[in-house]
Scaffold this motif. Sequence first.
Motif, PDB file in Angstrom:
ATOM      1  N   ALA A  37     -46.989 -66.283 -58.290  1.00  0.00           N
ATOM      2  CA  ALA A  37     -45.863 -65.469 -58.754  1.00  0.00           C
ATOM      3  C   ALA A  37     -45.027 -66.242 -59.771  1.00  0.00           C
ATOM      4  O   ALA A  37     -44.593 -65.687 -60.795  1.00  0.00           O
ATOM      5  CB  ALA A  37     -45.004 -65.020 -57.577  1.00  0.00           C
ATOM      6  N   ALA A  38     -44.795 -67.533 -59.507  1.00  0.00           N
ATOM      7  CA  ALA A  38     -44.020 -68.352 -60.447  1.00  0.00           C
ATOM      8  C   ALA A  38     -44.756 -68.505 -61.768  1.00  0.00           C
ATOM      9  O   ALA A  38     -44.139 -68.484 -62.845  1.00  0.00           O
ATOM     10  CB  ALA A  38     -43.739 -69.723 -59.825  1.00  0.00           C
ATOM     11  N   LEU A  39     -46.072 -68.651 -61.713  1.00  0.00           N
ATOM     12  CA  LEU A  39     -46.854 -68.727 -62.950  1.00  0.00           C
ATOM     13  C   LEU A  39     -46.762 -67.423 -63.728  1.00  0.00           C
ATOM     14  O   LEU A  39     -46.564 -67.435 -64.947  1.00  0.00           O
ATOM     15  CB  LEU A  39     -48.317 -69.065 -62.634  1.00  0.00           C
ATOM     16  CG  LEU A  39     -48.598 -70.525 -62.307  1.00  0.00           C
ATOM     17  CD1 LEU A  39     -49.961 -70.673 -61.633  1.00  0.00           C
ATOM     18  CD2 LEU A  39     -48.534 -71.376 -63.572  1.00  0.00           C
ATOM     19  N   ARG A  40     -46.891 -66.293 -63.029  1.00  0.00           N
ATOM     20  CA  ARG A  40     -46.772 -64.997 -63.718  1.00  0.00           C
ATOM     21  C   ARG A  40     -45.412 -64.860 -64.399  1.00  0.00           C
ATOM     22  O   ARG A  40     -45.305 -64.282 -65.485  1.00  0.00           O
ATOM     23  CB  ARG A  40     -46.999 -63.853 -62.735  1.00  0.00           C
ATOM     24  CG  ARG A  40     -48.434 -63.693 -62.305  1.00  0.00           C
ATOM     25  CD  ARG A  40     -48.652 -62.448 -61.430  1.00  0.00           C
ATOM     26  NE  ARG A  40     -49.960 -62.506 -60.828  1.00  0.00           N
ATOM     27  CZ  ARG A  40     -50.206 -62.937 -59.582  1.00  0.00           C
ATOM     28  NH1 ARG A  40     -49.211 -63.319 -58.800  1.00  0.00           N
ATOM     29  NH2 ARG A  40     -51.439 -62.969 -59.125  1.00  0.00           N
ATOM     30  N   ASN A  41     -44.389 -65.406 -63.775  1.00  0.00           N
ATOM     31  CA  ASN A  41     -43.042 -65.328 -64.333  1.00  0.00           C
ATOM     32  C   ASN A  41     -42.921 -66.113 -65.639  1.00  0.00           C
ATOM     33  O   ASN A  41     -42.029 -65.847 -66.452  1.00  0.00           O
ATOM     34  CB  ASN A  41     -42.015 -65.818 -63.314  1.00  0.00           C
ATOM     35  CG  ASN A  41     -40.625 -65.361 -63.656  1.00  0.00           C
ATOM     36  OD1 ASN A  41     -40.402 -64.189 -63.930  1.00  0.00           O
ATOM     37  ND2 ASN A  41     -39.681 -66.286 -63.655  1.00  0.00           N
ATOM     38  N   LEU A  42     -43.815 -67.084 -65.845  1.00  0.00           N
ATOM     39  CA  LEU A  42     -43.797 -67.846 -67.102  1.00  0.00           C
ATOM     40  C   LEU A  42     -44.147 -66.975 -68.305  1.00  0.00           C
ATOM     41  O   LEU A  42     -43.988 -67.404 -69.447  1.00  0.00           O
ATOM     42  CB  LEU A  42     -44.774 -69.029 -67.020  1.00  0.00           C
ATOM     43  CG  LEU A  42     -44.401 -70.166 -66.080  1.00  0.00           C
ATOM     44  CD1 LEU A  42     -45.475 -71.252 -66.118  1.00  0.00           C
ATOM     45  CD2 LEU A  42     -43.041 -70.750 -66.430  1.00  0.00           C
TER      46      LEU A  42
END
Length: 199
Positions: A37-42
């Motif tokens: 999820a944090a990667l997608r937020n990038l």
Amino acid sequence: MQQVSFRQMKDGTREEYVFLEKLEAQFNEGLVDRLLAALRNLDNTLSGYQVSRLTHSLQSAARAQADGADDDLIVGALLHDLGDELAPYNHSQLAASIIRPYVRGEVTWIIHHHGLFQQVYYAHFYGEDPNERDRFIDHPWYQSCVDFCERYDQASFDPDYPTPPLEHFEPLLRRVFARRPFDPDVIGEEQPLALMTGA
């Protein structure tokens, strides 16, 4: 028990801490989902480049994979800029802290220092020393960090590079983060991590 009764940690009982440890273990099982999820937020951070920070991260990992890097270094490349959003002035150290329990010490050292090493490409434009990384020139992993920056990090802002989707790396991420945290057989030799600013 639904929750502990103590209001100060020093007042907790063994039973309460066993209860909390069980809940923490259950929560930690979702770590990879939170990382994904944090990667997608990038995809929604740091405008101005020709690719999003997510695409940059995916390209970095794809280049490492194409180069024959091992799982640890590929995961390091994938997560190396994860700290950009929450720790813009020490993003390297945040990313290194995330991967440290699961990868060999060399990869943690590389990710911890990559922000400083990347400055060789642009620090002179700001009147700063582009060779500040050379204070580590005698370190056994100095060249590994130089290579990481040159081959994977600085080269991965290319909108034409064939970039795999995040799902391509999910099995690898799950495999690495399924390891026992701080397993000495995985981590191996660790080196002191420098306290740095602006890196």
